[in-house]
Design a protein around this motif. Structure first.
Motif, mmCIF file in Angstrom:
data_model
loop_
_atom_site.group_PDB
_atom_site.id
_atom_site.type_symbol
_atom_site.label_atom_id
_atom_site.label_comp_id
_atom_site.label_asym_id
_atom_site.label_seq_id
_atom_site.Cartn_x
_atom_site.Cartn_y
_atom_site.Cartn_z
ATOM 1 N N ILE A 215 0.839 -1.208 0.000
ATOM 2 C CA ILE A 215 0.000 0.000 0.000
ATOM 3 C C ILE A 215 0.866 1.247 0.000
ATOM 4 N N GLN A 216 1.914 1.221 0.835
ATOM 5 C CA GLN A 216 2.812 2.375 0.883
ATOM 6 C C GLN A 216 3.479 2.603 -0.464
ATOM 7 N N GLN A 217 3.881 1.516 -1.099
ATOM 8 C CA GLN A 217 4.505 1.640 -2.412
ATOM 9 C C GLN A 217 3.526 2.193 -3.448
ATOM 10 N N LYS A 218 2.288 1.689 -3.427
ATOM 11 C CA LYS A 218 1.285 2.184 -4.375
ATOM 12 C C LYS A 218 0.926 3.632 -4.086
ATOM 13 N N VAL A 219 0.843 3.962 -2.793
ATOM 14 C CA VAL A 219 0.550 5.358 -2.435
ATOM 15 C C VAL A 219 1.627 6.281 -2.980
ATOM 16 N N MET A 220 2.883 5.872 -2.824
ATOM 17 C CA MET A 220 3.969 6.709 -3.323
ATOM 18 C C MET A 220 3.948 6.763 -4.845
ATOM 19 N N VAL A 269 -8.946 5.340 -4.942
ATOM 20 C CA VAL A 269 -10.160 4.835 -4.300
ATOM 21 C C VAL A 269 -9.921 3.439 -3.727
ATOM 22 N N GLU A 270 -9.243 2.589 -4.516
ATOM 23 C CA GLU A 270 -8.969 1.238 -4.043
ATOM 24 C C GLU A 270 -8.047 1.259 -2.831
ATOM 25 N N GLN A 295 -3.823 10.355 4.778
ATOM 26 C CA GLN A 295 -3.898 11.813 4.700
ATOM 27 C C GLN A 295 -3.064 12.352 3.549
ATOM 28 N N GLN A 296 -1.864 11.815 3.388
ATOM 29 C CA GLN A 296 -1.007 12.255 2.284
ATOM 30 C C GLN A 296 -1.660 11.972 0.939
ATOM 31 N N LEU A 297 -2.185 10.756 0.808
ATOM 32 C CA LEU A 297 -2.824 10.389 -0.450
ATOM 33 C C LEU A 297 -4.051 11.252 -0.728
ATOM 34 N N SER A 298 -4.860 11.476 0.290
ATOM 35 C CA SER A 298 -6.079 12.275 0.100
ATOM 36 C C SER A 298 -5.728 13.715 -0.252
ATOM 37 N N ASP A 299 -4.728 14.279 0.410
ATOM 38 C CA ASP A 299 -4.355 15.674 0.133
ATOM 39 C C ASP A 299 -3.912 15.843 -1.311
ATOM 40 N N VAL A 300 -3.058 14.947 -1.770
ATOM 41 C CA VAL A 300 -2.541 15.071 -3.135
ATOM 42 C C VAL A 300 -3.657 14.853 -4.157
ATOM 43 N N CYS A 301 -4.492 13.841 -3.930
ATOM 44 C CA CYS A 301 -5.561 13.537 -4.894
ATOM 45 C C CYS A 301 -6.601 14.644 -4.941
ATOM 46 N N TYR A 302 -6.990 15.141 -3.767
ATOM 47 C CA TYR A 302 -7.981 16.214 -3.760
ATOM 48 C C TYR A 302 -7.414 17.484 -4.387
ATOM 49 N N ARG A 303 -6.152 17.763 -4.128
ATOM 50 C CA ARG A 303 -5.554 18.952 -4.736
ATOM 51 C C ARG A 303 -5.503 18.818 -6.251
ATOM 52 N N GLN A 304 -5.110 17.627 -6.718
ATOM 53 C CA GLN A 304 -5.042 17.411 -8.164
ATOM 54 C C GLN A 304 -6.433 17.440 -8.781
ATOM 55 N N ALA A 305 -7.410 16.845 -8.086
ATOM 56 C CA ALA A 305 -8.787 16.867 -8.605
ATOM 57 C C ALA A 305 -9.315 18.306 -8.667
ATOM 58 N N SER A 306 -8.960 19.103 -7.666
ATOM 59 C CA SER A 306 -9.382 20.507 -7.676
ATOM 60 C C SER A 306 -8.763 21.250 -8.847
ATOM 61 N N GLN A 307 -7.505 20.946 -9.132
ATOM 62 C CA GLN A 307 -6.853 21.588 -10.275
ATOM 63 C C GLN A 307 -7.519 21.183 -11.592
ATOM 64 N N LEU A 308 -7.845 19.901 -11.712
ATOM 65 C CA LEU A 308 -8.527 19.445 -12.927
ATOM 66 C C LEU A 308 -9.885 20.115 -13.076
#
Length: 634
Positions: A215-220, A269-270, A295-308
């Protein structure tokens, strides 16, 4: 050659394939070992056995005997049938069981060592040693489940060993080695279960650790891609396009970027679901790390989704802005094309309709320009917020190009709209002058119609000359007012025609009525003037006739001389005749045409009334000439 060894004081024999005897193959409690060899052995070979020399070393006595002499040393009930005894014994069955037992013992012992190594390695506090030991011995050489199943089956066989003789003999209990094997098997099974349980826990912990590392590897991977290539894709897309087609192309490119991001968002999501599951069933030591990853994953994804989403909204706003600009440009082109076409309306109504259409188009342009300003301002506001997600990149230059383009489009549309407004003002003035021109022409034509109606009324209805002087004077006064109305109508028509000349000069066109209405107006006015003058002459002659006739016919003793004046009678008679003659003469217009006043019956009635007056005057004259006639009549 196969050698059989039987030991006294034991419940079962041992069969060996070697004649070498030592303490490793013979139990320690044996006191005598009988070595039995086939009968042919004695015939073929001469051997010398010195077993007595090994007694001290082995601790028991070894003798070499033939099969028929075994009963000297061993009771027959302890010997099998092939050695002349009565012991019920299946050597192959015993051998198979023994092989199974030995195999289980060997595998279980080896498995216990492996599991102990794995379990002990997993319990070490040093993380590096733990990982190293687990990596080296993580998988056992044999399947623990299989070994456990084999042990349980073997134990069940040992516990249920009850045999009957081959000929229905008496059943007997298991031999000593089988009874001794049961606790050993049970002990091994207990140890295996304990170590296997610990091993399963180690595997579970290892699986959880492996899952956590995966999971850590996929998150990174997700974070690195979103903050790397994903962000670079967005940084490269800063323009808004200069037309609908360009904005649509940028939108299509953005959709491709979103498609790539959606794959990573699916991974997010997975991963989020997996982390949530681990958080619900995880240990305390993993909660902090899992929450940090989440938290790290959510922050990056939400920020990127907001940019999109911001980019998508910006492109949509740009597309709407260019759409409004294109519609407004088409409206301005249509309005300009309408203004560039020369106006050639048929009448004032068509001019009014064209003017109304111009006003509607101009109003539509105003609405479109207002909408363009609103869309442009909204787009400028969005662009001003673009720096908030630029990841430190200076977007001033790119934003300036976009801002200059938007402002340039709005200023260009404003200038085009202003030019169209100026042209509309000129066209509106021209069309209003044309409306006024058509109105003047229509009113001038109406004036001609009115004057013609006055002329017609004059000729057809103004025929009476009055019954006496007073009535005739009233008719003359009414006629003068009637003439004043006609004069005003003529003057009004002349003014309208003069106005049409001025308007035509201003519009640089020719009036339709310049060669038609004015001659008609002048012709009708001249006809009216001739008829009016004739009417005045007749009324004046009628006044003179009635006045003189009334003076004569009145009994005025105070003026007998006047009454007796023959000249008055002659004048009345002359005026009456002239008036009668004038009634029969038509009105001759300047163009040579003729027109009579009233109908023949009207003229006959008027002439009859004048003749009656003339008869009365003639009778009065005779009475004055012959007074006796008045006396006789009286």
């Amino acid at each position: 050659m196969e050698y059989l060894l039987y030991a006294r004081h034991c419940h079962r024999p041992w069969r060996y394939r070697s004649a070498m005897i030592d303490e490793n193959v013979v139990p320690a409690e044996v006191s005598l070992v009988c070595v039995v060899k086939p009968d042919e052995f004695w015939d073929k070979k001469v051997t010398h056995f010195c077993f007595w020399k090994e007694k001290d070393r082995l601790g028991f006595e070894v003798i070499l005997v033939s099969a028929n002499k075994l009963t000297r040393y061993i009771e027959p009930c302890q010997l099998t049938e092939d050695f002349g005894g009565s012991l019920t014994y299946d050597h192959m069955d015993w051998l198979n069981k023994r092989l199974v037992f030995e195999k289980f013992t060997k595998e279980s012992t080896s498995l216990l060592d492996e599991l102990a190594l794995i379990n002990n390695g997993s319990d070490k506090g040093n993380q590096q040693e733990k990982e190293r030991s687990v990596d080296l011995n993580f998988l056992p050489s044999v399947d623990p489940e299989t070994v456990l199943q084999t042990g349980h089956e073997l134990l069940s066989e040992l516990q249920q060993r009850r045999f009957n003789g081959s000929d229905g003999g008496v059943s007997w209990s298991p031999m000593d080695d089988e009874l001794l094997a049961q606790p050993q098997v049970m002990k091994l099974l207990d140890s295996l279960r304990e170590q296997y349980t610990r091993y399963q826990e180690v595997c579970r912990q290892r699986s959880k650790r492996t899952q956590l590392e995966e999971i850590q590897q996929k998150v990174m991977q997700v974070v690195n891609w979103l903050e790397g290539p994903g962000s670079e894709q967005l940084r490269a897309q800063w323009g808004i396009g200069d037309s609908i087609r360009a904005s649509q192309a940028l939108q299509q490119k953005h959709e491709e970027i979103e498609s790539q991001h959606s794959e990573w968002f699916a991974v997010y999501v997975e991963l989020n679901q997996q982390i949530a599951a681990l958080l619900n069933a995880g240990d305390e030591e993993d909660l902090v790390e899992l929450k940090s990853l989440q938290q790290q994953l959510s922050d990056v994804c939400y920020r990127q989704a907001s940019q999109l989403e911001f980019r998508q909204n910006l492109l949509q706003a740009a597309l709407e802005f260019h759409g409004v600009a294109q519609d407004l440009s088409q409206q301005l082109d249509g309005l300009l094309g309408m203004l560039c076409v020369d106006v050639a309306p048929a009448d004032g109504a068509s001019i009014q309709q064209t003017l109304k259409l111009l006003e509607e188009k101009l109003k539509s342009v105003d609405v479109g320009l207002q909408g363009l300003r609103e869309k442009g301002q909204g787009l400028l506001d969005q662009i001003s917020n673009q720096a908030s997600w630029a990841y430190g990149k200076d977007v001033t230059i790119e934003n300036k190009e976009n801002v200059d383009h938007i402002q340039g489009v709005m200023e260009d549309m404003q200038l085009r709209k202003q030019r169209c407004e100026d042209m509309v003002d000129v066209r509106r003035l021209k069309m209003l002058q044309m409306v006024q021109l058509f109105k003047c022409e229509e009113d001038a034509a109406q004036a001609v119609e009115w004057l013609s109606e006055l002329l017609d009324a004059l000729l057809k209805t103004h025929t009476r000359l009055g019954d006496d002087a007073q009535e005739t004077k009233v008719l003359l006064e009414k006629h003068r007012k009637f003439v004043d109305v006609a004069q005003s109508t003529y003057d009004y028509g002349r003014q309208l025609l003069q106005a049409t000349v001025v308007l035509c000069q201003s519009l640089r066109c020719t009036s339709r009525s310049s060669g038609d209405t004015l001659p008609r107006l002048n012709r009708v006015w001249k006809q009216f003037t001739v008829a009016s003058e004739e009417r005045v002459h007749r009324l004046e002659m009628a006044i003179a006739f009635h006045s003189n006739a009334e003076k004569i016919l009145q009994d005025c003793p105070e003026e007998p001389e006047a009454i007796n004046d023959e000249e008055q009678f002659d004048e009345v008679e002359a005026v009456g005749k002239s008036l009668l003659d004038r009634l029969t003469v038509p009105v001759v217009y300047p163009d040579g045409t003729e027109q009579y006043f009233g109908s023949p019956s009207d003229m006959a009635s008027t002439a009859e009334h004048i003749r009656d007056r003339m008869k009365l005057v003639s009778l009065k004259r005779q009475q004055l000439r012959h007074p006796e006639m008045m006396t006789t009549e009286s």
